[in-house]
Design a protein around this motif. Structure first.
Motif, short mmCIF file in Angstrom:
data_model
loop_
_atom_site.label_atom_id
_atom_site.label_comp_id
_atom_site.label_asym_id
_atom_site.label_seq_id
_atom_site.Cartn_x
_atom_site.Cartn_y
_atom_site.Cartn_z
N TYR A 73 0.66 -1.35 -0.14
CA TYR A 73 -0.10 -0.10 0.05
C TYR A 73 0.84 1.34 0.14
O TYR A 73 0.88 2.12 -0.83
N SER A 74 1.77 1.40 0.96
CA SER A 74 2.64 2.44 0.94
C SER A 74 3.68 2.51 -0.17
O SER A 74 3.71 3.71 -0.77
N ASP A 75 4.13 1.56 -0.60
CA ASP A 75 5.13 1.45 -1.88
C ASP A 75 4.23 2.00 -3.15
O ASP A 75 4.79 2.73 -3.76
N ILE A 76 3.01 1.48 -3.49
CA ILE A 76 2.21 2.00 -4.40
C ILE A 76 1.95 3.38 -4.39
O ILE A 76 2.10 4.25 -5.34
N GLN A 77 1.46 3.98 -3.15
CA GLN A 77 1.16 5.30 -3.00
C GLN A 77 2.43 6.22 -3.44
O GLN A 77 1.89 7.14 -3.94
N SER A 78 3.48 5.78 -3.14
CA SER A 78 4.68 6.71 -3.21
C SER A 78 5.07 6.54 -4.84
O SER A 78 5.52 7.60 -5.54
N THR A 79 5.00 5.36 -5.28
CA THR A 79 5.17 5.15 -6.78
C THR A 79 4.27 6.13 -7.62
O THR A 79 4.37 6.48 -8.57
N VAL A 80 2.82 6.00 -7.22
CA VAL A 80 1.91 6.68 -8.19
C VAL A 80 2.10 8.24 -7.98
O VAL A 80 2.09 8.64 -9.12
N ALA A 81 2.57 8.74 -6.83
CA ALA A 81 2.65 10.05 -6.82
C ALA A 81 3.65 10.37 -7.44
O ALA A 81 3.57 11.65 -7.92
N SER A 82 4.82 9.71 -7.66
CA SER A 82 5.99 10.09 -8.38
C SER A 82 5.68 10.06 -9.86
O SER A 82 5.84 10.88 -10.61
#
Length: 292
Positions: A73-82
């Motif tokens: 969850y946290s990894d995808i959130q940061s990836t999507v934001a980038s």
């Protein structure tokens, strides 16, 4: 002045194991998306950068990600934001109820990826659901596949992610000569040898079905207009049915003796008429034109 945002689209496809990720990946690929299955999340940004530098060759990419990671969850959130700094990004989460997932795994006789860790099939599904709960809640698109078979899910994904101008069926029309052998890789075939052969007309022999005089001669023969009218009418529901059954490619072969006159003229006429049908995109080629 800020740089204009890229027109690149990125889908991150994830969700419960057994909920249909492979079906969605195959459907997106058929729609023209560049799909990478089982891609590590850490590589998504690299893939997006490569696509961005491709000069528009990869405008739509889909990364299929396993949802079992503890920190997904946290990894995808940061990836999507980038990624959203330069592209349109959507996260698609596939789900199904526990009873359906159990039944699917029992049918394919494969273990759930977390089954060993959790101590059983249902326990593995519950553990995966617990780990992916936040991700499901934050996803842009959630698809519950509980009531879908493969065809139904394919249709739903096409409805969601097809461009407006994406054809439902790619129809390949090919002329050929029987004397060189009938093609074996086609779905439908029609024989034009019921029409008189322009080869026996001295002024037409050296021409082909691409030439106006040959086309006019072929289409003026008794039975030609009736064939065109009834053949197109009879295949229209077939091609529509192919689309409903998610068959996205079909091949039609039109033959005559040498593949030079009748089949060429008739294939051109049929291609034009089939191209006017809803959802059908047509390509045309003449296999034996130019052969001695």
């Amino acid at each position: 002045m800020s740089e204009e945002k890229s027109t690149q689209e990125i889908l991150i496809v994830t969700g419960m194991s057994g909920a249909g990720r492979s079906t969605v990946a195959n459907t997106l690929e058929d729609l023209g998306w560049y799909v990478v299955d089982n891609l590590p999340l850490s590589m998504v940004k690299t893939l997006a950068d490569m696509a961005d530098k491709s000069g528009g060759a990869l405008p739509q990419i889909a990364a299929v990600i396993d949802a079992r990671g503890r920190n997904l969850y946290s990894d995808i959130q940061s990836t999507v934001a980038s990624l959203r700094e330069n592209a349109t990004v959507r996260v698609v989460f596939l789900d199904a109820n526990n009873d359906v997932l159990v039944r699917r795994y029992e049918q394919v006789r494969r273990p759930h990826p977390l089954q060993l860790e959790a101590g059983g099939l249902l326990e593995g599904i519950r553990l995966e659901r617990e780990r992916s709960g936040e991700l499901r809640a934050s996803s842009d698109v959630v698809i519950d596949t509980s009531d879908y078979n493969v065809h139904g899910l394919t249709t739903h994904v096409r409805d969601l992610f097809s461009a407006e101008d994406t054809p439902g069926l790619q129809l390949s029309v090919m002329s050929f000569g029987f004397k060189y052998g009938a093609p074996t890789d086609v779905d439908l075939m029609a024989d034009m040898r019921f029409l008189p052969n322009p080869f026996w007309e001295t002024d037409l022999r050296s021409l082909t079905g691409l030439d106006g005089p040959v086309k006019d001669y072929v289409l003026a023969q008794e039975g030609a207009a009736e064939f065109l009218e009834h053949y197109v009418a009879s295949l229209a529901p077939v091609l529509a049915g192919f689309q409903r059954e998610n068959k996205r490619h079909a091949a039609l072969a039109i033959g005559c003796t040498g593949g030079k006159h009748r089949s060429v003229a008739m294939a051109r006429e049929l291609a034009d008429q089939f191209a006017a049908l809803p959802g059908v995109s047509v390509s045309l080629r003449h296999r034996d034109l130019g052969r001695e």
